[in-house]
Design a protein around this motif. Structure first.
Motif, PDB file in Angstrom:
ATOM      1  N   ARG A  17       0.850  -1.186   0.000  1.00 25.91           N
ATOM      2  CA  ARG A  17       0.000   0.000   0.000  1.00 25.91           C
ATOM      3  C   ARG A  17       0.890   1.240   0.000  1.00 25.91           C
ATOM      4  O   ARG A  17       1.791   1.375   0.823  1.00 25.91           O
ATOM      5  CB  ARG A  17      -0.897   0.011   1.237  1.00 25.91           C
ATOM      6  CG  ARG A  17      -1.876   1.162   1.239  1.00 25.91           C
ATOM      7  CD  ARG A  17      -2.697   1.166   2.524  1.00 25.91           C
ATOM      8  NE  ARG A  17      -3.661   2.229   2.514  1.00 25.91           N
ATOM      9  CZ  ARG A  17      -3.386   3.513   2.738  1.00 25.91           C
ATOM     10  NH1 ARG A  17      -2.155   3.890   2.976  1.00 25.91           N
ATOM     11  NH2 ARG A  17      -4.345   4.417   2.716  1.00 25.91           N
ATOM     12  N   GLU A  18       0.634   2.128  -0.948  1.00 25.39           N
ATOM     13  CA  GLU A  18       1.395   3.362  -1.043  1.00 25.39           C
ATOM     14  C   GLU A  18       0.452   4.496  -1.407  1.00 25.39           C
ATOM     15  O   GLU A  18      -0.169   4.484  -2.471  1.00 25.39           O
ATOM     16  CB  GLU A  18       2.489   3.247  -2.097  1.00 25.39           C
ATOM     17  CG  GLU A  18       3.315   4.499  -2.245  1.00 25.39           C
ATOM     18  CD  GLU A  18       4.365   4.403  -3.334  1.00 25.39           C
ATOM     19  OE1 GLU A  18       5.032   5.426  -3.568  1.00 25.39           O
ATOM     20  OE2 GLU A  18       4.517   3.340  -3.963  1.00 25.39           O
ATOM     21  N   GLU A  19       0.335   5.468  -0.511  1.00 19.56           N
ATOM     22  CA  GLU A  19      -0.481   6.643  -0.802  1.00 19.56           C
ATOM     23  C   GLU A  19       0.372   7.631  -1.588  1.00 19.56           C
ATOM     24  O   GLU A  19       1.430   8.058  -1.130  1.00 19.56           O
ATOM     25  CB  GLU A  19      -0.986   7.296   0.484  1.00 19.56           C
ATOM     26  CG  GLU A  19      -1.881   8.480   0.196  1.00 19.56           C
ATOM     27  CD  GLU A  19      -2.521   9.085   1.437  1.00 19.56           C
ATOM     28  OE1 GLU A  19      -2.593  10.312   1.497  1.00 19.56           O
ATOM     29  OE2 GLU A  19      -2.935   8.318   2.332  1.00 19.56           O
ATOM     30  N   LEU A  20      -0.093   7.985  -2.774  1.00 18.10           N
ATOM     31  CA  LEU A  20       0.631   8.913  -3.632  1.00 18.10           C
ATOM     32  C   LEU A  20       0.241  10.363  -3.381  1.00 18.10           C
ATOM     33  O   LEU A  20       0.989  11.278  -3.713  1.00 18.10           O
ATOM     34  CB  LEU A  20       0.395   8.553  -5.100  1.00 18.10           C
ATOM     35  CG  LEU A  20       0.831   7.140  -5.500  1.00 18.10           C
ATOM     36  CD1 LEU A  20       0.418   6.853  -6.929  1.00 18.10           C
ATOM     37  CD2 LEU A  20       2.322   6.965  -5.314  1.00 18.10           C
ATOM     38  N   GLY A  21      -0.954  10.563  -2.837  1.00 18.54           N
ATOM     39  CA  GLY A  21      -1.387  11.924  -2.554  1.00 18.54           C
ATOM     40  C   GLY A  21      -2.868  12.000  -2.265  1.00 18.54           C
ATOM     41  O   GLY A  21      -3.566  10.985  -2.271  1.00 18.54           O
ATOM     42  N   ARG A  22      -3.323  13.211  -2.026  1.00 17.30           N
ATOM     43  CA  ARG A  22      -4.750  13.486  -1.790  1.00 17.30           C
ATOM     44  C   ARG A  22      -5.103  14.767  -2.511  1.00 17.30           C
ATOM     45  O   ARG A  22      -4.323  15.718  -2.530  1.00 17.30           O
ATOM     46  CB  ARG A  22      -5.044  13.659  -0.302  1.00 17.30           C
ATOM     47  CG  ARG A  22      -4.831  12.409   0.495  1.00 17.30           C
ATOM     48  CD  ARG A  22      -5.165  12.619   1.945  1.00 17.30           C
ATOM     49  NE  ARG A  22      -4.849  11.398   2.690  1.00 17.30           N
ATOM     50  CZ  ARG A  22      -5.388  11.079   3.838  1.00 17.30           C
ATOM     51  NH1 ARG A  22      -6.253  11.894   4.408  1.00 17.30           N
ATOM     52  NH2 ARG A  22      -5.063   9.972   4.452  1.00 17.30           N
ATOM     53  N   ALA A  23      -6.281  14.784  -3.068  1.00 14.98           N
ATOM     54  CA  ALA A  23      -6.786  15.984  -3.734  1.00 14.98           C
ATOM     55  C   ALA A  23      -7.983  16.505  -2.934  1.00 14.98           C
ATOM     56  O   ALA A  23      -8.875  15.743  -2.563  1.00 14.98           O
ATOM     57  CB  ALA A  23      -7.218  15.661  -5.156  1.00 14.98           C
TER      58      ALA A  23
END
Length: 85
Positions: free
Chosen positions: A67-73
Motif C-alpha cells: 500500500r502506497e499513498e501517492l497523494g490526496r486531492a
C-alpha cells in the motif's frame, strides 16, 4: 462498495477501512483504517482514486504491491459514493 480487480489483487473500500487481497489465495495483503465511508474506488493509470473524509478528499493509491499513498486531492464534495474520471 464495488471492489476493484487489478493484476491479481482485489481492492475493497469499506466503512473506514481499506483492504487488499491476493485474488488466487484470498490472502489479506494489507488493511488500513482511513477517515472514510463506503465508496467504490476507480482505477486509472495504475492508480486507485478513493473518496475519503465524506467526499472532501480523493485519496490516490498506487495499485499493486504494498500500500502506497501517492497523494490526496481536496475536492470539497458534499458526499461522493464514487469518483468519475
Amino acid at each position: 462498495a464495488s471492489p476493484i480487480l487489478h493484476e491479481g489483487r482485489v481492492y475493497q473500500m469499506e466503512d473506514g477501512v481499506q483492504f487488499c487481497w491476493e485474488l488466487e489465495s484470498g490472502k489479506l495483503l494489507w488493511r488500513e483504517s482511513v477517515p472514510g465511508e463506503i465508496s467504490s474506488p476507480v482505477r486509472a493509470d495504475g492508480k486507485l482514486f478513493v473518496p475519503i473524509n465524506k467526499g472532501n478528499n480523493i485519496q490516490i493509491l498506487r495499485a499493486g504491491g504494498e500500500r502506497e499513498e501517492l497523494g490526496r486531492a481536496l475536492v470539497r464534495a458534499t458526499w461522493c459514493p464514487s469518483p468519475a474520471i
